[in-house]
Design a protein around this motif. Structure first.
Motif, PDB file in Angstrom:
ATOM      1  N   HIS A 162       0.817  -1.219   0.000  1.00  0.00           N
ATOM      2  CA  HIS A 162       0.000   0.000   0.000  1.00  0.00           C
ATOM      3  C   HIS A 162       0.858   1.280   0.000  1.00  0.00           C
ATOM      4  CE1 HIS A 162      -3.605   2.342   0.963  1.00  0.00           C
ATOM      5  NE2 HIS A 162      -2.878   2.982   1.861  1.00  0.00           N
ATOM      6  N   GLY A 178      -8.700  15.534   8.888  1.00  0.00           N
ATOM      7  CA  GLY A 178      -7.602  16.239   8.208  1.00  0.00           C
ATOM      8  C   GLY A 178      -8.056  17.309   7.229  1.00  0.00           C
ATOM      9  N   SER A 184       0.359   9.246   6.022  1.00  0.00           N
ATOM     10  CA  SER A 184      -1.028   8.789   5.873  1.00  0.00           C
ATOM     11  C   SER A 184      -1.678   8.684   7.246  1.00  0.00           C
ATOM     12  CB  SER A 184      -1.039   7.431   5.166  1.00  0.00           C
ATOM     13  OG  SER A 184      -0.480   6.460   6.010  1.00  0.00           O
ATOM     14  N   GLY A 185      -2.818   7.997   7.288  1.00  0.00           N
ATOM     15  CA  GLY A 185      -3.505   7.830   8.564  1.00  0.00           C
ATOM     16  C   GLY A 185      -2.777   6.837   9.465  1.00  0.00           C
ATOM     17  N   GLY A 186      -1.980   5.955   8.876  1.00  0.00           N
ATOM     18  CA  GLY A 186      -1.297   4.930   9.669  1.00  0.00           C
ATOM     19  C   GLY A 186       0.215   5.038   9.666  1.00  0.00           C
ATOM     20  N   GLY A 208      -1.591  11.730   9.908  1.00  0.00           N
ATOM     21  CA  GLY A 208      -3.028  11.716   9.636  1.00  0.00           C
ATOM     22  C   GLY A 208      -3.821  11.401  10.902  1.00  0.00           C
ATOM     23  N   THR A 259      -5.116  10.528  -1.402  1.00  0.00           N
ATOM     24  CA  THR A 259      -5.768   9.588  -0.491  1.00  0.00           C
ATOM     25  C   THR A 259      -5.956   8.247  -1.216  1.00  0.00           C
ATOM     26  OG1 THR A 259      -7.789  10.717  -1.133  1.00  0.00           O
ATOM     27  CG2 THR A 259      -6.945  11.223   1.045  1.00  0.00           C
ATOM     28  N   ASP A 260      -6.349   7.220  -0.466  1.00  0.00           N
ATOM     29  CA  ASP A 260      -6.404   5.858  -1.014  1.00  0.00           C
ATOM     30  C   ASP A 260      -7.232   5.776  -2.302  1.00  0.00           C
ATOM     31  OD1 ASP A 260      -4.943   5.206   1.163  1.00  0.00           O
ATOM     32  OD2 ASP A 260      -6.535   4.139   2.220  1.00  0.00           O
ATOM     33  N   ASN A 285      -2.752  17.760   1.792  1.00  0.00           N
ATOM     34  CA  ASN A 285      -2.820  18.998   2.575  1.00  0.00           C
ATOM     35  C   ASN A 285      -2.140  20.178   1.849  1.00  0.00           C
ATOM     36  OD1 ASN A 285      -1.515  20.901   4.787  1.00  0.00           O
ATOM     37  ND2 ASN A 285      -3.341  19.958   5.655  1.00  0.00           N
ATOM     38  N   ASP A 292      -6.678  13.532  12.757  1.00  0.00           N
ATOM     39  CA  ASP A 292      -7.985  12.941  13.077  1.00  0.00           C
ATOM     40  C   ASP A 292      -8.291  12.989  14.575  1.00  0.00           C
ATOM     41  OD1 ASP A 292      -8.194  12.409  10.395  1.00  0.00           O
ATOM     42  OD2 ASP A 292      -7.605  10.308  10.561  1.00  0.00           O
ATOM     43  N   GLY A 328      -2.342  10.067   2.334  1.00  0.00           N
ATOM     44  CA  GLY A 328      -3.495  10.955   2.454  1.00  0.00           C
ATOM     45  C   GLY A 328      -3.160  12.377   2.869  1.00  0.00           C
ATOM     46  N   VAL A 329      -2.191  12.550   3.779  1.00  0.00           N
ATOM     47  CA  VAL A 329      -1.861  13.892   4.275  1.00  0.00           C
ATOM     48  C   VAL A 329      -1.157  14.723   3.189  1.00  0.00           C
ATOM     49  CG1 VAL A 329      -0.669  15.158   6.129  1.00  0.00           C
ATOM     50  CG2 VAL A 329      -1.801  13.000   6.646  1.00  0.00           C
ATOM     51  N   HIS A 350       1.189   4.514  -2.538  1.00  0.00           N
ATOM     52  CA  HIS A 350       1.086   5.963  -2.306  1.00  0.00           C
ATOM     53  C   HIS A 350       2.202   6.715  -3.034  1.00  0.00           C
ATOM     54  CE1 HIS A 350      -2.334   6.630   0.195  1.00  0.00           C
ATOM     55  NE2 HIS A 350      -1.955   5.790   1.134  1.00  0.00           N
TER      56      HIS A 350
END
Ligand code: KG4
Ligand code: ZN
Length: 335
Positions: free
Chosen positions: A112, A181, A137-139, A164, A302-303, A275, A168, A271-272, A116
């Protein structure tokens, strides 16, 4: 070749059709499960897996239709094997392998995070490693050096929360819906970034590590010491200050890593990377220092499914696509 990319690691069911020579995105539809999770303030893995199961076939069909091709025109499938949530990943892998078997074509398991970064490569297909990468990202929040042959060396990563996740979780403390975000960015667009002096962790250290847990505590203290009306009235300035704290950390450590590694190209993904303030700050630095700046189109930050197919295409072009029908131990789905 025509590729079908499938992404199902978290809360977006996404499929895309790409051609690979020259690389071009022909379609990239997705179903976002955000509304199904918003009620719980974060992603619920079981709900995510169920939603993927319901949506994956219609989204794949939409991808094929929007690309103006027939299902039988697809030459290969790329799907996400991880990192991500196990149930959602299993849905994507099962679907990819079932379809690949039916069509008698190969299915490739992709990473994944590499996806990105491949989304950024789509905007600059000419870039060649070595380069510095920043995945936000979020993770994940990590600086990685990529050398030819997909050789990765971690330069530094977060000690606790991802960027991320910081957006959040701090957003949740401020009463904003998940994922916060993009909302924080929108609310803080014209705000005063100096309104609250939120902490920037590890800035005095000459390393490339990040930490956002202290920021989360600072936002919690802020909400405990200011009444809700005050927060509501000044939400734009608070969001601008919060965004600046996160972006400042990301930019400072990325600059440190660029200096340490002496890289002349920076590739950003996750994802970030959507921004606007992060994009402006990094673009600004790179522009002033002769560094090639490579970031996905905002819609591909983002995904999405295109990034997964792009990751496979990028590997194929370099003769490094080997994981045909790769089966992980936790995926009892031998094809
Ligand atoms: O890469 P992604 O779609 O999923 C993961 O792999 O985690 O990243 C999602 C993260 C969320 O935490 C979300 O709040 C953040 O990306 N995000 C943003 C923006 N758009 C999405 N953060 C800051 N500014 C944005 N515009
Ligand atoms: Zn992601």
């Amino acid at each position: 070749m025509i590729w079908l990319g499938i992404e199902s690691s978290c809360d977006e069911t996404a499929c895309a059709v790409l051609q690979d020579d020259p690389v071009k995105v022909l379609s990239n539809p997705l179903y976002s499960q955000i509304d199904e999770h918003a009620l719980y303030g974060g992603v619920v893995p079981e709900i995510a897996a169920r939603a993927h199961l319901q949506k994956i076939a219609p989204i794949a069909e939409a991808a094929v239709k929007e690309a103006g091709i027939a299902l039988t025109d697809i030459d290969a499938i790329a799907y996400t094997t991880g990192p991500g949530l196990m149930g959602p990943l299993l849905v994507g892998a099962s679907f990819a392998k079932g379809l690949a078997r039916d069509l008698q074509i190969p299915a490739y398991g992709m990473n994944h995070l590499e996806g990105h970064l491949a989304a950024a490569w789509l905007t600059h297909p000419e870039i060649e490693p070595p380069f510095l990468t920043l995945t936000v990202s979020g993770g994940h929040t990590e600086l990685v050096l990529e050398e030819p042959g997909f050789k990765y060396t971690s330069i530094g990563r977060t000690r606790d929360d991802a960027a991320g996740e910081a957006f959040d979780k701090c957003g949740k403390l401020l009463g904003l819906k998940y994922p916060a975000g993009a909302t924080i960015s929108r609310l803080g667009k014209d705000g005063n970034r100096k309104f609250v002096d939120f902490p920037r962790a590890l800035h005095v250290h000459d390393n490339c590590e990040f930490s956002f847990s202290g920021l989360k505590t600072a936002v919690l203290r802020y909400t405990e010491t200011h009444d809700p009306e005050f927060i509501q009235k000044n939400i734009g300035d608070i969001c601008a200050s919060l965004e600046d704290a996160i972006v400042d950390s990301l930019v400072t450590k990325t600059i440190t890593a660029l200096k340490k590694t002496k890289m002349k190209t920076l590739v950003v993904g996750g994802g970030v990377s959507a921004n606007a303030w992060l994009r402006t700050r990094l673009q600004d630095y790179c522009g002033k220092h002769g560094i090639t700046f490579c970031i996905p189109e905002r819609s591909l930050s983002t995904d999405n499914g295109a990034m997964i197919a792009a990751a496979a295409i990028r590997r194929k072009l370099q003769g490094k696509l080997t994981s045909v029908n790769e089966v992980k131990p936790w995926m009892p789905l031998a094809v």
